[in-house]
Design a protein around this motif. Structure first.
Motif, PDB file in Angstrom:
ATOM      1  N   ASN A 277       0.746  -1.275   0.004  1.00 38.16           N
ATOM      2  CA  ASN A 277      -0.054  -0.061  -0.042  1.00 38.16           C
ATOM      3  C   ASN A 277       0.806   1.322   0.072  1.00 38.16           C
ATOM      4  O   ASN A 277       0.613   2.408   0.757  1.00 38.16           O
ATOM      5  N   ALA A 278       1.717   1.395  -0.900  1.00 33.60           N
ATOM      6  CA  ALA A 278       2.735   2.268  -0.944  1.00 33.60           C
ATOM      7  C   ALA A 278       3.106   2.819  -2.237  1.00 33.60           C
ATOM      8  O   ALA A 278       4.159   3.320  -2.359  1.00 33.60           O
ATOM      9  N   ASN A 279       2.398   2.324  -3.309  1.00 32.17           N
ATOM     10  CA  ASN A 279       2.438   2.957  -4.499  1.00 32.17           C
ATOM     11  C   ASN A 279       1.448   4.225  -4.824  1.00 32.17           C
ATOM     12  O   ASN A 279       1.296   4.747  -3.990  1.00 32.17           O
ATOM     13  N   ALA A 280       2.090   4.813  -6.093  1.00 30.73           N
ATOM     14  CA  ALA A 280       1.669   5.907  -6.321  1.00 30.73           C
ATOM     15  C   ALA A 280       1.444   6.220  -7.899  1.00 30.73           C
ATOM     16  O   ALA A 280       2.001   5.507  -8.723  1.00 30.73           O
ATOM     17  N   ARG A 281       0.420   6.907  -8.286  1.00 28.04           N
ATOM     18  CA  ARG A 281       0.460   7.550  -9.569  1.00 28.04           C
ATOM     19  C   ARG A 281       0.423   8.892  -9.855  1.00 28.04           C
ATOM     20  O   ARG A 281       0.078   9.693  -8.920  1.00 28.04           O
ATOM     21  N   ALA A 282       0.864   9.404 -11.075  1.00 28.81           N
ATOM     22  CA  ALA A 282       0.766  10.908 -11.160  1.00 28.81           C
ATOM     23  C   ALA A 282       0.679  11.166 -12.702  1.00 28.81           C
ATOM     24  O   ALA A 282       0.811  10.660 -13.486  1.00 28.81           O
ATOM     25  N   ALA A 283      -0.057  12.342 -12.834  1.00 30.11           N
ATOM     26  CA  ALA A 283      -0.241  12.768 -13.976  1.00 30.11           C
ATOM     27  C   ALA A 283      -0.205  14.664 -14.158  1.00 30.11           C
ATOM     28  O   ALA A 283      -0.399  15.203 -13.204  1.00 30.11           O
ATOM     29  N   TRP A 305      -1.763  10.557  -6.824  1.00 32.05           N
ATOM     30  CA  TRP A 305      -2.698   9.677  -6.354  1.00 32.05           C
ATOM     31  C   TRP A 305      -1.682   8.810  -5.325  1.00 32.05           C
ATOM     32  O   TRP A 305      -0.874   7.972  -5.964  1.00 32.05           O
ATOM     33  N   ASN A 306      -1.869   9.076  -4.149  1.00 30.10           N
ATOM     34  CA  ASN A 306      -0.899   8.100  -3.124  1.00 30.10           C
ATOM     35  C   ASN A 306      -1.791   7.074  -2.448  1.00 30.10           C
ATOM     36  O   ASN A 306      -3.003   7.225  -1.907  1.00 30.10           O
ATOM     37  N   ASP A 307      -1.298   5.860  -2.360  1.00 31.59           N
ATOM     38  CA  ASP A 307      -1.911   4.661  -1.643  1.00 31.59           C
ATOM     39  C   ASP A 307      -1.628   5.162  -0.032  1.00 31.59           C
ATOM     40  O   ASP A 307      -0.986   6.022   0.181  1.00 31.59           O
ATOM     41  N   ALA A 308      -2.240   4.058   0.775  1.00 33.10           N
ATOM     42  CA  ALA A 308      -2.332   4.674   2.053  1.00 33.10           C
ATOM     43  C   ALA A 308      -0.943   4.823   2.957  1.00 33.10           C
ATOM     44  O   ALA A 308      -1.035   5.507   3.786  1.00 33.10           O
ATOM     45  N   LYS A 309       0.147   4.055   2.377  1.00 32.83           N
ATOM     46  CA  LYS A 309       1.388   4.420   2.822  1.00 32.83           C
ATOM     47  C   LYS A 309       2.428   5.173   2.048  1.00 32.83           C
ATOM     48  O   LYS A 309       3.615   4.928   2.330  1.00 32.83           O
ATOM     49  N   ALA A 310       2.028   6.159   1.213  1.00 32.15           N
ATOM     50  CA  ALA A 310       2.750   6.854   0.404  1.00 32.15           C
ATOM     51  C   ALA A 310       2.299   8.270   0.563  1.00 32.15           C
ATOM     52  O   ALA A 310       0.975   8.642   0.723  1.00 32.15           O
ATOM     53  N   PHE A 334       5.630   7.700   4.652  1.00 33.95           N
ATOM     54  CA  PHE A 334       6.573   8.919   4.688  1.00 33.95           C
ATOM     55  C   PHE A 334       6.112   9.391   6.265  1.00 33.95           C
ATOM     56  O   PHE A 334       6.859  10.014   6.833  1.00 33.95           O
ATOM     57  N   ASP A 335       4.781   9.791   6.332  1.00 33.99           N
ATOM     58  CA  ASP A 335       4.113  10.578   7.451  1.00 33.99           C
ATOM     59  C   ASP A 335       2.986  10.386   7.972  1.00 33.99           C
ATOM     60  O   ASP A 335       1.911  10.414   6.964  1.00 33.99           O
ATOM     61  N   PRO A 336       2.560   9.646   9.016  1.00 31.15           N
ATOM     62  CA  PRO A 336       1.183   9.260   9.467  1.00 31.15           C
ATOM     63  C   PRO A 336       0.235  10.263   9.347  1.00 31.15           C
ATOM     64  O   PRO A 336      -0.918  10.096   8.814  1.00 31.15           O
ATOM     65  N   VAL A 337       0.524  11.580   9.204  1.00 30.30           N
ATOM     66  CA  VAL A 337      -0.133  12.766   9.149  1.00 30.30           C
ATOM     67  C   VAL A 337      -0.848  12.952   7.852  1.00 30.30           C
ATOM     68  O   VAL A 337      -2.067  13.328   7.474  1.00 30.30           O
ATOM     69  N   TYR A 338       0.125  12.663   6.705  1.00 27.10           N
ATOM     70  CA  TYR A 338      -0.155  13.035   5.470  1.00 27.10           C
ATOM     71  C   TYR A 338      -0.237  11.578   4.404  1.00 27.10           C
ATOM     72  O   TYR A 338      -0.947  11.717   3.500  1.00 27.10           O
ATOM     73  N   ASN A 339       0.240  10.634   5.046  1.00 28.97           N
ATOM     74  CA  ASN A 339       0.144   9.238   4.202  1.00 28.97           C
ATOM     75  C   ASN A 339      -1.353   9.001   3.657  1.00 28.97           C
ATOM     76  O   ASN A 339      -2.165   9.340   4.387  1.00 28.97           O
TER      77      ASN A 339
END
Length: 354
Positions: A277-283, A305-310, A334-339
């Motif tokens: 759960n640490a994958n991501a996509r970007a456009a 678009w970040n997964d739950a732990k990214a 990365f950070d529990p506040v922003y993940n």
């Protein structure tokens, strides 16, 4: 506009002397890049003025002394600064680049000092080390490989479009820390290929025995109506405690001429092979409107678009994140506040080269 201060100042000394040393001189150049950005951080809204989103704002001094026989002594000093605050870099006066070397048409180029990593030069050669490029968003967290101090680099002459380079650096704060890179780049007509591999031991982390391996590959072809490119970066890190990462990012982008202007399109994905759960996509989409050969306006929209732990974010050429997170993203996200927060950036700016 670049300005040359040649070594042949008194014209009466003879035009022949100037001709013999026509390659000698010092060139002053640089970039000014300022933008306004409105960012949805996934946890709130942020508005900021920033510098260096497409090109890091900087003042360059580059010099050549012709030694004859196709040989020359060269130096390159690049001083980054922030036009939005007027401040220079906290890392030092010429913290972007400070090199001195010798170059030969027959033997290649050897230089020493502080310089950009070959991996980042590979990315930059496809205009992907800037805002609007997902490869830049997904770089190894912390941008620690961007610049190497105490480095030495050798580059071969151009061999029918093929150029090979090797770079070695030692960490003056950690006597056992070292980094080595190799790069191969090839260009044939409108086709370009560039690849680099970076290995370091004890150079990024405090713990002895740490290592970083980064493989970077890019290719593009100019069709005239568009220049598509592919970027792939594989990153593996390990330290002597418990932390390690293994991830790969892939980005497809295209530059489309629109008259004398340009449209930039980009889509990228990042896959974390260690942390679930640490994958991501970007456009991203960006439009550059040319006011002259050296100055243009730009505006764009980027989404990550970040997964739950990214928590990856749109980032510019200067390496400034909209939100500074407290964790390194190695083993715990990365950070529990922003993940897990999706990030959106709307930007407008102006860039001038001189």
């Amino acid at each position: 506009m670049s300005k040359k201060f040649a070594g042949c100042m008194p014209l009466a000394l003879a035009l022949a002397t100037c001709a013999a040393h026509a390659e000698s001189g010092v060139r002053v150049s640089g970039y000014l890049d300022v933008s306004m950005e409105r960012i949805d951080t996934g946890r709130g809204m942020l508005t900021r003025q920033s510098s260096g989103q497409l090109n890091q704002s900087r003042l360059n001094f580059q010099g050549v002394e012709d030694l004859g026989g196709g040989n020359a002594a060269v130096f390159d000093l690049q001083m980054p600064f922030s036009p939005d605050t007027g401040a220079g870099s906290s890392n030092g006066l010429f913290s972007r680049t400070a090199t001195l070397g010798l170059t030969s048409k027959a033997l290649g180029t050897l230089k020493v000092g502080r310089m950009q990593s070959l991996s980042d030069e590979t990315i930059a050669s496809f205009w992907a080390l800037r805002w609007g490029a997902s490869t830049n968003y997904f770089l190894y967290y912390g941008n620690t490989t961007q610049l190497l101090s105490n480095a030495i680099r050798y580059e071969t002459p151009d061999m029918r479009g093929l150029v090979l380079s090797v770079e070695y650096a030692v960490d003056e704060h950690n006597g056992s820390g070292r980094a080595v890179e190799g790069q191969a780049r090839y260009q044939y007509d409108k086709w370009k290929v560039n690849g680099a591999y970076y290995v370091s031991h004890g150079h990024e982390f405090v713990e002895p025995g740490s290592s970083v391996h980064i493989g970077t590959f890019g290719t593009s072809y100019d069709f005239g109506f568009a220049t598509p490119s592919l970027m792939v970066q594989d990153t593996r890190t390990h330290d002597a405690v418990v932390n390690r990462t293994s991830k790969i990012s892939v980005a497809l982008s295209a530059t489309v001429p629109v008259g004398r202007n340009a449209l930039w399109l980009d889509y990228g994905i990042l896959h974390n092979r260690v942390l679930a759960n640490a994958n991501a996509r970007a456009a991203s989409v960006r439009f550059d409107y040319n006011l002259s050969k050296r100055t243009f306006l730009y505006a764009g929209l980027a989404q990550v678009w970040n997964d739950a732990k990214a928590y990856y974010q749109p980032m510019g050429a200067s390496g400034s994140y909209p939100v500074f997170t407290s964790a390194t993203g190695v083993s715990t996200g990365f950070d529990p506040v922003y993940n897990g927060g999706d990030v959106r950036s709307l930007i407008a700016g102006i860039r001038m080269a001189f």
